[in-house]
Design an enzyme around this catalytic site. Structure first.
Site, PDB file in Angstrom:
ATOM      1  N   HIS A 410       0.817  -1.213   0.000  1.00 55.09           N
ATOM      2  CA  HIS A 410       0.000   0.000   0.000  1.00 55.09           C
ATOM      3  C   HIS A 410       0.853   1.267   0.000  1.00 55.09           C
ATOM      4  O   HIS A 410       0.361   2.363  -0.219  1.00 55.09           O
ATOM      5  CB  HIS A 410      -0.956  -0.006   1.203  1.00 55.09           C
ATOM      6  CG  HIS A 410      -2.274   0.657   0.911  1.00 55.09           C
ATOM      7  ND1 HIS A 410      -2.469   1.506  -0.153  1.00 55.09           N
ATOM      8  CD2 HIS A 410      -3.483   0.566   1.546  1.00 55.09           C
ATOM      9  CE1 HIS A 410      -3.719   1.939  -0.161  1.00 55.09           C
ATOM     10  NE2 HIS A 410      -4.363   1.375   0.865  1.00 55.09           N
ATOM     11  N   ASP A 414      -1.880   2.351  -4.691  1.00 55.19           N
ATOM     12  CA  ASP A 414      -3.115   2.868  -4.106  1.00 55.19           C
ATOM     13  C   ASP A 414      -4.236   1.859  -4.299  1.00 55.19           C
ATOM     14  O   ASP A 414      -4.169   0.996  -5.176  1.00 55.19           O
ATOM     15  CB  ASP A 414      -3.501   4.195  -4.762  1.00 55.19           C
ATOM     16  CG  ASP A 414      -2.490   5.282  -4.427  1.00 55.19           C
ATOM     17  OD1 ASP A 414      -1.823   5.165  -3.377  1.00 55.19           O
ATOM     18  OD2 ASP A 414      -2.349   6.230  -5.225  1.00 55.19           O
TER      19      ASP A 414
END
Lengths: 439, 465
Positions: A410, A414
């Site tokens: 992450h 995204d």
């Protein structure tokens, strides 16, 4: 009588310590020059430590699982020579598979010395030669670890080559041929024994606790998993994919394929779909160097395939999937899976992936939470295909549904990217013709 | 010049280097080989091959000379032979040219890039080669040192003038009347014998107490006898001191301490070979050494990662076939295959008269290692084929473990026996027992029956003796 302290040699570039994964000897053993004493494992390989001289083992400097610094004492030998010397053995680079095979071929508990005996070398002199059953006693000492007279196992060059390819140390193999010669069949039997499972015990309440030290490949897996899970904030995204059309196509292709062509599983289709999806989102095919803050985005798609092998989890890598068609992907996949299972995969074949696929086939379950193969940024998990009723707007129809459970780093991916990537794969797999159409 | 880079760089295109490069090329490794001279190294250019050519010519000449004296029991009488040594040398050069050209062709065929120039290490991954076009920098992921060896000079008899090495001896276009050979190892004996057969008066000066000191006396005895027959004077336990003050001779201290002057037109110094460890930047990479040689492990790795060494520069035995095997092994290791040096033996041959083959342990060496052995000799004078070839000198000897009958060594001495070495090596590599040899049908009539009979004799029941 002399004494010789063998120190852990420099086993590799910039490596300061290594993990002891196996003892081939125990205190009191008589060893020959060059007989393997121990196996140590570094980040890069498992390395056999041979004995620098003939002598009796009087002290072992570590237990299996210990980390030993380069230059630290490993073994003390009482040698026939007069002087007391310190030797640094030359490490012997071993077959890759030795890492995994260690658990099967080793002498296990018998090789683990107690703390007391390790610290107190017994003052016994070298024992007389141990006779090997069915072989005449000769003027040369036999060590317990080397059942072959003269130290060097007798085997034809072809057998030696095959053993080397399979990562087998022939000194561990019992030869049934004349003069103890190791035959092809002896090697077969040895390899077959390696994968034998323990017998099931009868039903009874058991109260004991066994402490199992994580060594070798298991420990590597543990370290890598915790590094990945500690460093990477995972985002896992699950989507269902209707693979009815794909399964029909796959069945048809398998039915009509050339005889010499490999049987297609779902994975080659998924690999080709990944290649197409990556073309649109190249930053998912990357290695993230988080210390330097650099994302190494690779042009080549090297797909690691997490596979369970007798030795544990291995990830053989299909290199340059972008340059392989469906059949070539399938063939390469088969070859690598076979090599990984047989323990003959080379280090090159077990490293260098840029993205990973994990699939447990029919054990794939409904959802999984894959852990990224650090330092990659994406892993695609394949769940089980099940027949489910799907509402098509007018009625329920049976469709083959498979979930994809995919995790992403992450920090560099995204949620939108992750979703987009998986949706693209879903679209390709649901209309498989898209996988093969250019543009 | 534009820098080059490659996966594997081989320095030296002798037997070790060229085999390594060809095998690497076959395995698809991007390979470059650097060589300042013609490919083939000492072996093809100034060693094995040209010396075998000269020896063959000398044998033919000597055979013809024997037929000329009218005493041949075969009933053949021929005219006195004449020798055109310059033509012999041209014939030999033709063979060398075909072979070196062949090696260059094989390198190209397997996709190896050849850089003609003298290579020198800058660091463990970078080499500078001085080529005709200028300095070529080559960067490589892995480097293989195959720089070979050169004839060892004696400090009191430096090469130059009448003092020559084996390379020059093989290029002589006129026969020296009087030749002194310093050193009775295999090179000195092979060449000394050849020149004696061609008509030179030959003296051999050896510091040790007998010829071919690496071989056991039993094996070398027929060679000693034959040298005497050929009129070669062998001075053992003698030291070559220096050139005699007046031109054309060598001052020698004999075994009883006397100083004598031997007249000579040429003095061939064959005092062994030394590894070539200078002139190519060894000091820049500072490898661990093993005496004068580069230290290697069972995979020919040096003390520096990614740097291998193969061939004569890594030690004894300095033989081309050892170099071949090391070269091929290192190429396969570089290709990621699991390989390690596990040869049972490296057979060796002296192309003396008669030839000597040595494979594995001699009885003495085996006993010295504490092994109880069974050994037996079969002499060629009991072999039919040897009689029909007038080759009755010599024998085949087997050495096996007393208990298991596992063969430890096979040795032999006899004319043409070099060709039997393959069978000797195969038996040892396969782990054969005496019974395996004894149960193998050997062709009659051949000299190879000597191996069968020696094995039978070791088992206690020979047929033909």
């Amino acid at each position: 009588m002399g004494e010789l302290v063998l120190k852990l040699p420099d086993v590799g570039e910039g490596i300061a310590e290594a993990e002891l994964v196996e003892w081939h000897v125990k205190i009191g053993d008589l060893v020959r020059e060059d007989a393997p004493l121990a196996a140590v494992m570094t980040d890069k390989a498992t390395v056999e430590i041979p004995s620098p001289a003939e002598g009796e083992v009087v002290w072992l400097g570590a237990e299996v699982g210990d980390r030993i610094a380069v230059g630290a004492g490993l073994v003390r030998l009482r040698t026939p020579a007069q002087e007391r010397v310190t030797a640094t053995a030359t490490a012997r680079e071993p077959p890759m598979a030795a890492a995994g095979a260690a658990g099967h071929t080793g002498s296990g508990a018998g090789a683990r010395p107690s703390a007391a005996s390790r610290n107190e070398p017994p003052p016994a002199a070298i024992r007389p030669p141990e006779a090997v059953p069915s072989q005449p006693v000769e003027g040369v000492r036999h060590s317990a670890a080397a059942p072959h007279e003269g130290g060097k196992p007798v085997a034809s060059p072809a057998v030696r080559l095959r053993a080397r390819d399979a990562g087998v140390d022939l000194r561990q193999v019992h030869g049934t041929g004349p003069a103890g010669r190791i035959t092809y069949e002896d090697l077969d039997a040895f390899l077959a024994r390696g994968s034998r499972t323990a017998p099931v015990q009868a039903m009874q309440a058991r109260t004991s606790v066994e402490d199992i030290k994580l060594v070798g490949l298991r420990r590597k897996v543990a370290e890598k998993m915790s590094a990945a899970n500690t460093h990477i904030p995972h985002i896992t995204y699950v989507e269902e994919v209707d693979v009815t059309a794909l399964e029909e196509l796959r069945a048809k292709l398998n039915l009509e394929k050339r005889q010499d062509a490999p049987k297609l599983t779902l994975l080659p289709f998924l690999m080709r779909a990944l290649v197409r999806a990556i073309a649109g989102q190249p930053h998912l095919n990357a290695l993230f160097d988080d210390e330097a803050g650099v994302l190494h985005q690779h042009a080549g798609v090297h797909i690691g395939i997490a596979a369970q092998t007798p030795a544990g989890l291995m990830v053989p890598v299909v290199k340059h999937a972008e340059a392989l068609d469906l059949w070539a992907c399938a063939a390469e996949l088969n070859r690598l899976a076979e090599a990984a299972r047989a323990g003959t995969a080379t280090r090159g074949e077990l490293s260098g992936s840029t993205i990973t696929v994990t699939s447990l086939g029919s054990l794939g379950g409904f959802v999984s939470t894959p852990i990224i193969n650090y330092p990659e940024v994406a892993i695609v998990g394949v769940n089980k295909i099940t027949m489910r009723p799907v509402w098509n707007g007018a009625e329920f129809v049976p469709r083959k549904i498979m979930n994809l459970s995919s995790s992403f780093d992450h920090r560099v991916v995204d949620g939108w990217d992750a979703a987009h990537f998986v949706q693209r794969i879903k679209a390709l797999l649901e209309t498989p013709a898209l996988i093969f159409v250019n543009g | 010049m534009k820098d080059m880079s490659c996966k594997l760089l081989v320095i030296g295109a002798g037997p070790a280097g060229y085999v390594c490069a060809i095998r690497a090329g076959q395995l698809g490794i991007d390979t470059v080989i650097v060589e300042a001279k013609k490919p083939g190294g000492t072996c093809l250019n100034v060693g094995c091959i040209p010396s075998k050519a000269l020896i063959h010519a000398a044998n033919e000449f000597e055979r013809a000379a024997r037929l000329a004296d009218g005493k041949s029991p075969l009933g053949i009488v021929a005219g006195a032979p004449r020798l055109d040594l310059a033509k012999t040398v041209r014939w030999k050069d033709g063979i060398v040219g075909r072979l070196t050209g062949g090696v260059a062709g094989l390198l190209k065929k397997s996709g190896v890039k050849i850089v003609e120039g003298w290579g020198r290490f800058i660091d463990g991954k970078t080499i500078e080669a001085e080529t005709e076009m200028g300095v070529q920098v080559i960067r490589a992921e892995q480097v293989v040192i195959a720089t070979g060896s050169e004839a060892a000079a004696l400090p009191n008899l430096p090469f130059g003038g009448a003092v020559i090495s084996s390379a020059e001896a093989l290029a002589l276009t006129s026969l020296p009347d009087r030749l002194i050979v310093v050193g009775a190892g295999y090179i000195g004996l092979e060449l000394g014998t050849a020149f004696a057969k061609l008509g030179s008066t030959v003296h051999i000066v050896e510091a040790q107490s007998r010829i071919l000191p690496q071989y056991d006396a039993e094996l070398t005895e027929p060679v000693t006898r034959r040298l005497r027959e050929l009129g070669v004077t062998v001075l053992t336990g003698a030291r070559a001191k220096r050139l005699a003050p007046k031109a054309g001779g060598l001052l020698v201290e004999t075994s009883d301490g006397q100083a004598v002057t031997l007249p000579a037109d040429r003095i061939l110094v064959a005092a062994g070979r030394k590894p070539l460890t200078e002139g190519w930047g060894l000091d820049a990479i500072d490898l661990d050494m093993d005496g004068p040689f580069i230290r290697i492990d069972g995979q020919c790795r040096t003390s520096m990662r990614g740097v291998y060494a193969i061939g004569d520069v890594t030690g004894e035995p300095m033989l081309a076939h050892r170099a071949f095997a090391q070269g091929a092994m290192v190429a396969e290791i570089a290709a990621g295959k699991k390989r390690s040096w596990d040869k049972v033996c490296i057979p060796a041959v002296c192309f003396t008269d008669p030839e000597i083959v040595s494979a594995g342990l001699s009885p003495e060496a085996a006993r010295a290692a504490g092994i109880e052995v069974k050994t037996a000799i079969f002499p060629f004078r009991a072999n039919g084929r040897a009689m029909t070839l007038e080759n009755e000198t010599g024998f085949i000897r087997v050495t096996a473990r007393a208990g298991s009958h596992l063969l430890l060594g096979i040795h032999g001495v006899g004319a043409g026996i070099a060709e039997l070495s393959a069978g000797f090596g195969l038996a040892l590599e396969m782990g054969a027992r005496l019974e395996d040899i004894a149960a193998t049908v050997h062709v009659h009539p051949t000299q190879s029956e000597g191996l069968l009979e020696a094995a039978l004799k070791a088992l206690g029941h020979p047929i033909h003796i």
